[in-house]
Write an enzyme that holds these catalytic residues in place. Sequence first.
Site, PDB file in Angstrom:
ATOM      1  N   HIS A  65      11.286  42.134  -6.839  1.00 47.09           N
ATOM      2  CA  HIS A  65      11.380  41.214  -7.990  1.00 47.09           C
ATOM      3  C   HIS A  65      10.011  40.631  -8.360  1.00 47.09           C
ATOM      4  CE1 HIS A  65      11.968  37.913  -4.931  1.00 47.09           C
ATOM      5  NE2 HIS A  65      11.230  37.271  -5.792  1.00 47.09           N
ATOM      6  N   ASP A 113      15.667  44.692  -2.567  1.00 47.56           N
ATOM      7  CA  ASP A 113      14.520  43.962  -3.120  1.00 47.56           C
ATOM      8  C   ASP A 113      13.269  44.281  -2.295  1.00 47.56           C
ATOM      9  OD1 ASP A 113      13.002  42.227  -4.575  1.00 47.56           O
ATOM     10  OD2 ASP A 113      13.929  40.393  -3.796  1.00 47.56           O
ATOM     11  N   SER A 207       8.001  34.512  -1.986  1.00 47.15           N
ATOM     12  CA  SER A 207       8.640  35.821  -2.137  1.00 47.15           C
ATOM     13  C   SER A 207       7.726  36.934  -1.672  1.00 47.15           C
ATOM     14  CB  SER A 207       8.929  36.097  -3.619  1.00 47.15           C
ATOM     15  OG  SER A 207      10.190  35.644  -3.979  1.00 47.15           O
ATOM     16  N   GLY A 208       8.315  37.926  -0.996  1.00 51.83           N
ATOM     17  CA  GLY A 208       7.531  39.085  -0.599  1.00 51.83           C
ATOM     18  C   GLY A 208       6.894  38.941   0.770  1.00 51.83           C
TER      19      GLY A 208
END
Length: 263
Positions: A65, A113, A207-208
């Site tokens: 994402h 994701d 995120s990530g």
Amino acid sequence: MLLLLLLTSAFVLVPWTGAGRIIGGWEVKRHSRPYMAYLIIENGVETSFCGGFLIRPDAVLSAAHCVDIKGKLNITVILGAHNVHGRERSQQKIRVTQWVIHPKYSREDDNNDIVLLKLKPKARINRNVQFISIPRSNEYVRIGTKCKVAGWGLTSETGNRTNVMREVELKVQNGTICQKTFQNYQRQSMICVGDDSSNKASYLGDSGGPLVCKQKAHGIVSYGPEDKLFPEVYTRISYFVPWIREQLRKFALQELPDSLSSD
Ligand SMILES: *[C@@H]1O[C@H](CO)[C@@H](O)[C@H](O)[C@H]1NC(C)=O
Ligand SMILES: *[C@@H]1O[C@H](CO)[C@@H](O)[C@H](O)[C@H]1NC(C)=O
């Protein structure tokens, strides 16, 4: 569902007040997490930030994402950073020209994701820039295991920022808890994580980043609830190992002179 990437535009943060940050964590010792990558994603209109991590000199894993953004993207990875806005000699800035989003990634429910970014030139491995191991295929991380997640995400629900890397400890939770909160939770491919007292979490901008349990990256920060800090959902890396290996082989083939592989 709250995706944990961070956009520069402040207004997008307003409806999101209420989830978790690297909240309740601490600043890490400089360069003690040498696998951490800071991603800057620009599409000409907006810039967003994510975490990621080095798994080989030529490959960074992150959340799909983070790069599932409209427009022509410019992605830059910074390795070896502690203060991402500081002038640190340890930093390696690499422009990413190729990345592979999982073919079954779904924007609607954030299944699968995961994205693999190819680094060219490769990272120079040294004291401050190193890679981290990933689990074997279907190697499960037990409920109750204490893991750590690091990042440069917001440190408060009110939007406090940090330039330096922070980290928090979170526990692997029974997937039933995430199933109750998120309709689309998938036990096979996701890990349910969090601090049930709800004062520690990963947050916007994280995120990530990797969920590190016993020195291996088992999860990738993916999403959390909009109105509280617990529980959070991470991509389960072990489930994706065959796909990751296949992509890494393709990366390697591209490096051969007169390679027969074109993709
Ligand atoms: C956020 O920043 C403000 C202003 O610098 C500070 O007063 C406040 O304590 C910070 N909040 C948290 C939770 O760190
Ligand atoms: C998870 O929670 C459910 C419901 O409370 C329970 O039946 C199950 O045994 C738990 N799983 C594990 C592995 O603890």
